[in-house]
Design a protein around this motif. Structure first.
Motif, PDB file in Angstrom:
ATOM      1  N   GLY A 364       0.784  -1.227   0.000  1.00 12.52           N
ATOM      2  CA  GLY A 364       0.000   0.000   0.000  1.00 12.52           C
ATOM      3  C   GLY A 364       0.815   1.277   0.000  1.00 12.52           C
ATOM      4  N   ARG A 365       2.149   1.152  -0.047  1.00  9.62           N
ATOM      5  CA  ARG A 365       2.987   2.340  -0.047  1.00  9.62           C
ATOM      6  C   ARG A 365       3.007   3.013  -1.424  1.00  9.62           C
ATOM      7  NH1 ARG A 365       8.596   0.264   1.913  1.00  9.62           N
ATOM      8  NH2 ARG A 365       9.184   2.365   1.206  1.00  9.62           N
ATOM      9  N   THR A 366       3.341   4.277  -1.427  1.00  8.35           N
ATOM     10  CA  THR A 366       3.462   5.045  -2.659  1.00  8.35           C
ATOM     11  C   THR A 366       4.941   5.176  -3.026  1.00  8.35           C
ATOM     12  OG1 THR A 366       1.450   6.293  -2.184  1.00  8.35           O
ATOM     13  CG2 THR A 366       2.977   7.241  -3.795  1.00  8.35           C
ATOM     14  N   LEU A 367       5.272   4.930  -4.285  1.00  6.57           N
ATOM     15  CA  LEU A 367       6.644   5.052  -4.756  1.00  6.57           C
ATOM     16  C   LEU A 367       6.726   6.111  -5.849  1.00  6.57           C
ATOM     17  CD1 LEU A 367       7.846   1.340  -5.097  1.00  6.57           C
ATOM     18  CD2 LEU A 367       8.103   2.875  -3.151  1.00  6.57           C
ATOM     19  N   TYR A 368       7.851   6.800  -5.891  1.00  5.32           N
ATOM     20  CA  TYR A 368       8.112   7.719  -6.995  1.00  5.32           C
ATOM     21  C   TYR A 368       9.033   6.988  -7.972  1.00  5.32           C
ATOM     22  CZ  TYR A 368       9.252  11.944  -9.605  1.00  5.32           C
ATOM     23  OH  TYR A 368       9.398  12.870 -10.597  1.00  5.32           O
ATOM     24  N   LEU A 369       8.512   6.640  -9.143  1.00  5.14           N
ATOM     25  CA  LEU A 369       9.250   5.846 -10.119  1.00  5.14           C
ATOM     26  C   LEU A 369       9.687   6.724 -11.292  1.00  5.14           C
ATOM     27  CD1 LEU A 369       7.050   2.615 -10.182  1.00  5.14           C
ATOM     28  CD2 LEU A 369       9.104   3.072  -8.838  1.00  5.14           C
ATOM     29  N   LYS A 370      10.943   6.525 -11.686  1.00  6.82           N
ATOM     30  CA  LYS A 370      11.507   7.308 -12.782  1.00  6.82           C
ATOM     31  C   LYS A 370      11.732   6.439 -14.017  1.00  6.82           C
ATOM     32  CE  LYS A 370      14.025  10.510  -9.721  1.00  6.82           C
ATOM     33  NZ  LYS A 370      15.355  11.086  -9.407  1.00  6.82           N
ATOM     34  N   ALA A 382       6.570   9.460 -12.213  1.00  6.61           N
ATOM     35  CA  ALA A 382       5.270   9.629 -11.556  1.00  6.61           C
ATOM     36  C   ALA A 382       5.271   8.928 -10.206  1.00  6.61           C
ATOM     37  CB  ALA A 382       4.141   9.080 -12.426  1.00  6.61           C
ATOM     38  N   TYR A 383       4.391   9.397  -9.324  1.00  8.76           N
ATOM     39  CA  TYR A 383       4.098   8.649  -8.103  1.00  8.76           C
ATOM     40  C   TYR A 383       3.143   7.512  -8.453  1.00  8.76           C
ATOM     41  CZ  TYR A 383       6.150  12.429  -5.332  1.00  8.76           C
ATOM     42  OH  TYR A 383       7.017  13.329  -4.787  1.00  8.76           O
ATOM     43  N   VAL A 384       3.380   6.352  -7.869  1.00 15.03           N
ATOM     44  CA  VAL A 384       2.563   5.180  -8.184  1.00 15.03           C
ATOM     45  C   VAL A 384       2.079   4.545  -6.886  1.00 15.03           C
ATOM     46  CG1 VAL A 384       2.475   2.928  -9.312  1.00 15.03           C
ATOM     47  CG2 VAL A 384       3.875   4.752 -10.288  1.00 15.03           C
ATOM     48  N   ARG A 385       0.799   4.188  -6.868  1.00  9.12           N
ATOM     49  CA  ARG A 385       0.218   3.492  -5.719  1.00  9.12           C
ATOM     50  C   ARG A 385      -0.805   2.492  -6.235  1.00  9.12           C
ATOM     51  NH1 ARG A 385      -2.557   7.070  -1.141  1.00  9.12           N
ATOM     52  NH2 ARG A 385      -4.150   7.305  -2.751  1.00  9.12           N
ATOM     53  N   TRP A 398       1.578  14.206  -8.228  1.00 10.86           N
ATOM     54  CA  TRP A 398       2.022  14.617  -6.915  1.00 10.86           C
ATOM     55  C   TRP A 398       1.901  13.419  -5.970  1.00 10.86           C
ATOM     56  CZ3 TRP A 398      -2.671  15.469  -9.042  1.00 10.86           C
ATOM     57  CH2 TRP A 398      -3.787  15.026  -8.331  1.00 10.86           C
ATOM     58  N   ASN A 399       2.450  13.542  -4.796  1.00 11.65           N
ATOM     59  CA  ASN A 399       2.412  12.456  -3.819  1.00 11.65           C
ATOM     60  C   ASN A 399       1.018  12.382  -3.206  1.00 11.65           C
ATOM     61  OD1 ASN A 399       2.751  10.600  -1.784  1.00 11.65           O
ATOM     62  ND2 ASN A 399       4.687  11.462  -1.048  1.00 11.65           N
ATOM     63  N   PRO A 400       0.248  11.335  -3.468  1.00 10.81           N
ATOM     64  CA  PRO A 400      -1.121  11.256  -2.946  1.00 10.81           C
ATOM     65  C   PRO A 400      -1.171  11.056  -1.433  1.00 10.81           C
ATOM     66  CG  PRO A 400      -0.509   9.196  -3.992  1.00 10.81           C
ATOM     67  CD  PRO A 400       0.611  10.155  -4.262  1.00 10.81           C
ATOM     68  N   ASP A 401      -0.023  10.719  -0.820  1.00  6.34           N
ATOM     69  CA  ASP A 401      -0.009  10.531   0.629  1.00  6.34           C
ATOM     70  C   ASP A 401       0.048  11.850   1.386  1.00  6.34           C
ATOM     71  OD1 ASP A 401      -0.052   7.820   0.228  1.00  6.34           O
ATOM     72  OD2 ASP A 401       2.123   7.603   0.317  1.00  6.34           O
ATOM     73  N   LYS A 402       0.413  12.936   0.674  1.00  6.32           N
ATOM     74  CA  LYS A 402       0.488  14.247   1.306  1.00  6.32           C
ATOM     75  C   LYS A 402      -0.745  15.056   0.945  1.00  6.32           C
ATOM     76  CE  LYS A 402       5.537  14.474   1.369  1.00  6.32           C
ATOM     77  NZ  LYS A 402       6.735  15.243   0.959  1.00  6.32           N
ATOM     78  N   VAL A 422      -5.925  13.459 -13.169  1.00  9.77           N
ATOM     79  CA  VAL A 422      -6.958  13.413 -12.142  1.00  9.77           C
ATOM     80  C   VAL A 422      -8.258  12.877 -12.718  1.00  9.77           C
ATOM     81  CG1 VAL A 422      -8.357  14.802 -10.584  1.00  9.77           C
ATOM     82  CG2 VAL A 422      -5.921  15.264 -10.803  1.00  9.77           C
ATOM     83  N   ALA A 423      -8.587  13.341 -13.925  1.00 12.64           N
ATOM     84  CA  ALA A 423      -9.826  12.887 -14.549  1.00 12.64           C
ATOM     85  C   ALA A 423      -9.805  11.383 -14.789  1.00 12.64           C
ATOM     86  CB  ALA A 423     -10.056  13.635 -15.869  1.00 12.64           C
TER      87      ALA A 423
END
Length: 437
Positions: A364-370, A382-385, A398-402, A422-423
């Motif tokens: 369930g963690r969010t990662l920033y993948l390049k 992008a941030y991925v969850r 953006w980081n969805p956890d913040k 977002v859409a």
């Protein structure tokens, strides 16, 4: 002769093009380089030629570059062998190598040769199936009607399988019925109809195998039902009769993902006499052809390690299945498969995920993948969850956890370049519907 990670080594080429007796070793020489035209250069394995030897180290990438050029030059690399020999003791190493090659069938020699050999298959370019499906012939609207998109199949890693005539793993599909929609799981595959058109075959998940009803005209006995439920394979060939078709001899298995009964024509299965370096005895070969489970010991993996396994023809796999450890029941194997097939893909938009990254996403963690690649071939970060309900990854700018909040507690307006994401992610919009956003 086996080197460790810190030792330099040379490559000894065995040329078997002129060998008449298969038990003889081919001509041995040390690789000294590649000329301007890409031709391989070798020299005699003598200490006096030490300065001419091309030396390798496991820490550098020279071996990979060399193998790429080597395989381009030789149309039939099976006539050649490459072996690693320590650079500081070439003459003795080559003598030992020649001795082993002259008795390469001995188990101890076979094991050592596998450890110091350079396997060509590890460096061959990955080629797509020659019968791969042309994407332009796929009816993507048919998939969209089931709630699936090309992007989702690609991100999950299932698209490549389907475009090469394979079944996907279980996917959640939406089946519209009247004014409502039913969500279920199924395996999907592309198939051709009588006119050569590409269609979609749906293999829905069943609660249990339907063994109490005749299957293609064949009624299973209590003993045959028990065999299928215990191992997933019938353990013999039977004659089945498809509707409006001629009867044929078939192997029968149960798809562990869907509980569907699968038949495979026996005359389309090629069973080799030698498997993973072990020549089957006549009795083993006969049992395997008949569909029985056969225990085989001393097989050699690509890594060179020896292993044991039970072999049996599996109709769903369209060939021989390797069963490790105890011969687990079908239910136990299904549970094991489910634990292995988590929702996190191994490859995401062209980026290979490490085990730690997959574990993090699955928890369930969010990662920033390049350095991912979009469908236009452009790199992006992008941030991925993981979306656990949809069993799919979601991408964020953006980081969805913040929390993005104003002083009044309301969400900050999203920048224009982020509105499409977002859409798509949060409002269920399709790319088509958002292309003007």
């Amino acid at each position: 002769m086996e080197s460790n990670n810190n030792d330099n080594y040379v490559l000894v080429l065995e040329d078997r093009t002129e060998v008449k007796n298969e038990k003889e070793a081919g001509k041995l020489s040390v690789v000294s380089g590649i000329d301007d035209k890409g031709n391989l250069k070798t020299t005699e394995a003598a200490a006096a030629n030490q300065a001419a030897f091309l030396k390798f180290n496991s820490k550098d990438g020279l071996l990979k570059n060399f193998m790429t050029n080597f395989l381009k030059q030789f149309n039939n690399p099976t006539h050649f062998g490459l072996y690693k020999v320590l650079a500081d003791n070439v003459e003795q190493g080559v003598d030992n190598l020649r001795t082993m090659l002259q008795s390469r069938e001995k188990p101890e020699n076979k094991q050592q040769l596998a450890e110091i050999g350079v396997p060509f298959e590890d460096y061959l370019p990955q080629q797509k199936n020659a019968t791969a499906i042309d994407e332009s012939k796929v009816d993507w609207k048919q998939l969209a009607a089931l709630g699936l998109s090309r992007e989702r199949l690609e991100q999950s890693g299932e698209l490549d399988k389907m475009l090469n005539w394979q079944k996907s793993n279980l996917l959640t599909i939406a089946v519209p019925i009247g004014d409502t929609t039913i969500y279920t799981e199924a395996r999907l595959a592309f198939r051709t109809d009588d006119n050569g058109n590409i269609g979609l075959a749906i293999h829905p998940l069943r609660k249990e195998p339907q063994l109490d009803f005749p299957y293609m005209g064949y009624k299973f006995s209590p003993e045959e039902k028990e065999a299928l439920l215990t191992t997933g394979n019938l353990g013999k060939t039977i004659e089945v009769t498809p509707k409006n078709a001629e009867p044929f001899s078939a192997y029968v298995s149960i798809d562990p993902q869907t509980n569907e009964i699968i038949a495979l024509r026996a005359d389309r299965v090629n069973i080799p006499k030698e498997i993973k370096g072990v020549t089957l005895s006549d009795a083993q070969y006969k049992d395997l052809v008949e569909g029985k489970a056969v225990k085989v010991e001393g097989m050699t993996a690509k890594s060179g390690k020896s292993f044991n396994a039970t072999l049996q023809v599996n109709a769903e796999k369209k060939g021989i299945e390797f069963i490790f450890g105890d011969n687990k029941s079908l239910r136990e194997r299904q549970e094991h498969r489910q634990t292995q097939q988590q929702g996190v893909p191994h490859k995401l938009c062209g980026l290979e995920l490490s085990d730690k990254q997959r574990e993090a996403l699955d928890s369930g963690r969010t990662l920033y993948l390049k350095n991912m690649v979009d469908k236009q071939g452009q790199p992006f970060n992008a941030y991925v969850r993981m979306d656990k309900e949809q069993n799919r990854p979601r991408f964020y700018k953006w980081n969805p956890d913040k929390k993005q909040e104003t002083s009044k507690g309301k969400v900050v307006a999203v920048a224009e370049e982020h509105k499409t994401q977002v859409a798509v992610n949060n409002h269920g919009k399709t790319n088509e519907a958002t292309k003007n956003v």
